[in-house]
Design a protein around this motif. Structure first.
Motif, PDB file in Angstrom:
ATOM      1  N   GLN A 159       0.793  -1.220   0.000  1.00 18.24           N
ATOM      2  CA  GLN A 159       0.000   0.000   0.000  1.00 18.24           C
ATOM      3  C   GLN A 159       0.832   1.280   0.000  1.00 18.24           C
ATOM      4  O   GLN A 159       1.849   1.377   0.684  1.00 18.24           O
ATOM      5  N   ALA A 160       0.345   2.245  -0.758  1.00 13.92           N
ATOM      6  CA  ALA A 160       1.029   3.525  -0.936  1.00 13.92           C
ATOM      7  C   ALA A 160       0.840   4.431   0.275  1.00 13.92           C
ATOM      8  O   ALA A 160      -0.157   4.336   0.988  1.00 13.92           O
ATOM      9  N   PRO A 191       4.049   4.603  11.075  1.00 17.90           N
ATOM     10  CA  PRO A 191       2.962   3.973  10.333  1.00 17.90           C
ATOM     11  C   PRO A 191       1.571   4.591  10.575  1.00 17.90           C
ATOM     12  O   PRO A 191       0.742   4.576   9.677  1.00 17.90           O
ATOM     13  N   VAL A 192       1.324   5.081  11.789  1.00 18.13           N
ATOM     14  CA  VAL A 192      -0.002   5.634  12.097  1.00 18.13           C
ATOM     15  C   VAL A 192       0.197   6.894  12.915  1.00 18.13           C
ATOM     16  O   VAL A 192       0.829   6.870  13.976  1.00 18.13           O
ATOM     17  N   PRO A 207       4.760  -3.366   8.339  1.00 14.61           N
ATOM     18  CA  PRO A 207       3.585  -4.242   8.347  1.00 14.61           C
ATOM     19  C   PRO A 207       2.529  -3.779   9.349  1.00 14.61           C
ATOM     20  O   PRO A 207       2.026  -4.569  10.130  1.00 14.61           O
ATOM     21  N   GLN A 208       2.256  -2.497   9.323  1.00 12.59           N
ATOM     22  CA  GLN A 208       1.200  -1.940  10.169  1.00 12.59           C
ATOM     23  C   GLN A 208       0.495  -0.814   9.432  1.00 12.59           C
ATOM     24  O   GLN A 208       1.113   0.212   9.118  1.00 12.59           O
ATOM     25  N   ILE A 209      -0.785  -0.986   9.165  1.00 17.33           N
ATOM     26  CA  ILE A 209      -1.608   0.095   8.623  1.00 17.33           C
ATOM     27  C   ILE A 209      -2.803   0.226   9.551  1.00 17.33           C
ATOM     28  O   ILE A 209      -3.525  -0.740   9.786  1.00 17.33           O
ATOM     29  N   CYS A 243      -1.742  -6.480   5.756  1.00 16.62           N
ATOM     30  CA  CYS A 243      -1.615  -5.167   5.107  1.00 16.62           C
ATOM     31  C   CYS A 243      -0.275  -4.522   5.426  1.00 16.62           C
ATOM     32  O   CYS A 243       0.106  -4.408   6.596  1.00 16.62           O
ATOM     33  N   VAL A 244       0.413  -4.075   4.387  1.00 17.45           N
ATOM     34  CA  VAL A 244       1.778  -3.572   4.526  1.00 17.45           C
ATOM     35  C   VAL A 244       1.913  -2.223   3.816  1.00 17.45           C
ATOM     36  O   VAL A 244       1.488  -2.062   2.670  1.00 17.45           O
ATOM     37  N   ARG A 245       2.529  -1.275   4.509  1.00 19.05           N
ATOM     38  CA  ARG A 245       2.774   0.050   3.926  1.00 19.05           C
ATOM     39  C   ARG A 245       4.148   0.049   3.273  1.00 19.05           C
ATOM     40  O   ARG A 245       5.117  -0.444   3.859  1.00 19.05           O
TER      41      ARG A 245
END
Lengths: 350, 350
Positions: A159-160, A191-192, A207-209, A243-245
């Protein structure tokens, strides 16, 4: 409300990444607008945006902003939607909400037009736009489900950063430049933004969205799992997600593994279905190195599918590589599509 | 050959990315070296490398280079291995080969010491080092297979550009700088140097690693599938793989989905096994945002595992996020480990 020829539209979150794209699309698609209101938080109010060569002042979103509004497009974060969506509905607007605030509410249709536009009929004022990574996946998988039956999805996302907003894009650019200049990378957003720790995204993978939930899944992963079942009307479909950023600005890519019911399906059958599927562009020719990439999908409204392969060890299994611009089909374009469907089918009124 | 106290070692491909790491490790681990020969292609011959504070001239690798060599570590590409490995063996050396040239030969052991070091016993002069993305995966999964039974693996990779060599790293750096400076990105190496088309990797994702095969899979994907079954001695294990190149320099990450035989397994059982597994470091605490990332794994010899989750819809299913430095455990370190095992177990002689 009888069918009108033009509508009063409000865009809430008009200064954000998705808000900008919504304005571009309303213009590009000649959306039938009578009056356009641009709304935002108090902080961003007062700035101006150009729409159809006209400067429009961005106003602070308050309950009274929605007087006379027919369609309100929300993308200013979950807390704004929770506070103001019902105020808009109370004043007669239909809300299309881009946040996760109402997606799993039973009374709120969660819609990807190519998949379940009929669900729009039952709206009670609020319609939810699904999570970006969910939209592109179900758009590609629904026609396969209809044709071959679908019993299982296992997805890993790529993910972008634009999914985390403009600040996250700036962070990727700044960190990348720092790394290349042998300087320290500063991490304050990803990540957040609201979480405790921040890690560099440049030349890395996170690996954190969204936030972790009690069960060890991130909220993004649970969104993909739960929203997919709701949109596809498939409570018993098995859905697993990681889900991976990643360090690119635009477009989400997904490595999707599916099991279809029918074990005689071949790659050419999948191709055949996807070639005729609405909103899908098949880019799949290994011999010519033709496959979708995030960079090539940027700015496009379609969902691109390639790398279709049959599992060598399982007759029911197939791989697909699904890529789409997360700000367009994943957000702004799906929102505008919903608004178009409401008008075309005369579904605005409750 | 009786047990010696020190060995004549040749490093073929001494000027490459993996060759450098092998030299660093031989030094760091006090590998019992009598004489060290550095070999390369004609093009790179003549340069000098420092080893244990001594300058060593890199010589062109020819059949005669292997006279008197006990252990030859090859990482100069498949064609060099195909040409010279048998010449080295003919002259009495044991070859540990880092390329894909011999991996699937039935007479060649394919070894990850933590998984199948006993296979080394049967070598006939050549031992193959597995593909980087395969090594880290089987290292983490073998202890789970032993404890819970393993029936299925579905993996999506997130692979670093250093797997494609130093030129690919330069390309990522140059393209990244160009993009940030609003200049055009030039692509001449990735996704595969020898393939027809090249695409930018900076701020992008390329779902192609190595050349496409007739069945639509890339060679990298087939390596993961076939090597995993061989190393784990599990011809009936179901393995499915999608391999993707991403814009970071070092460490491969993998989103791995497995099905274990035993349906009563819980996340804590997986943790328990991995905590005691050789070469594995468990980094898994969602509440504290602890999980492996490529950047944090760089320069480390271990395989890092996190994001362990049980599938919400399937009692046999688990997710793992596996990260390791592709040049170390994925290549140089596994090679040196094999050499150490051969010596420690007196398995050099045939």
């Amino acid at each position: 409300m009888s069918q009108k020829s033009a509508y009063n539209v409000a865009v809430v979150g008009a200064t954000g990444a998705v808000g900008h794209k919504i304005l571009e699309l309303l213009q590009e698609k000649d959306f039938p607008i009578n009056k356009l209101k641009l709304l935002s938080s108090k902080r961003s109010a007062g700035s101006k945006q150009v729409f159809n060569q006209e400067e429009i002042m961005v106003e602070e979103a308050v309950p009274e902003s929605f007087e006379g509004v027919d369609i309100a497009l929300f993308s200013a974060g979950g807390s704004v939607s929770k506070k103001l969506a019902s105020e808009a509905v109370k004043r007669g607007a239909v809300v299309i909400d881009n946040t996760s605030a109402f997606r799993m509410d039973e009374s709120v249709p969660l819609v990807v037009p190519e998949v379940n536009k009929e669900d729009l009929k039952d709206h009670q004022g609020i319609i939810a736009n699904p999570n970006c990574s969910t939209i592109q996946m179900v758009a590609a998988l629904e026609p396969l489900k209809a044709k071959f039956g679908l019993r299982r999805i296992i997805v890993s996302t790529y993910q972008a950063v634009s999914g985390a907003g403009n600040e996250a894009c700036d962070e990727l650019a700044n960190q990348s430049q720092a790394y290349l200049s042998n300087e320290e990378m500063k991490a304050t957003i990803l990540p957040v933004k609201g979480d405790e720790n921040h890690f560099p995204i440049a030349f890395n993978a996170l690996p954190q969205i969204d936030l972790f939930q009690e069960n060890g899944y991130t909220f993004e992963e649970l969104k993909m799992i739960n929203e997919t079942k709701k949109i596809m009307h498939a409570p018993d479909l098995s859905v697993a997600a990681t889900c991976v950023r990643l360090p690119f600005f635009t477009s989400h890519a997904e490595s999707v593994y599916i099991e279809v019911e029918n074990e005689d399906v071949m790659v050419k059958d999948i191709w055949e279905v996807l070639q005729h599927a609405e909103g899908i562009v098949l880019q799949d020719n290994p011999k010519e190195q033709i496959y979708p990439t995030p960079l090539a999908a940027e700015g496009k409204q379609d969902v691109f599918v390639g790398r279709v392969r049959k599992d060598l060890d399982n007759k029911h299994g197939f791989h697909l590589w699904i890529v789409s611009d997360n700000l367009l089909k994943g957000a702004a374009w799906n929102t505008v599509q919903i608004a178009q469907e409401l008008i075309q089918n005369n579904w605005l009124q409750r």
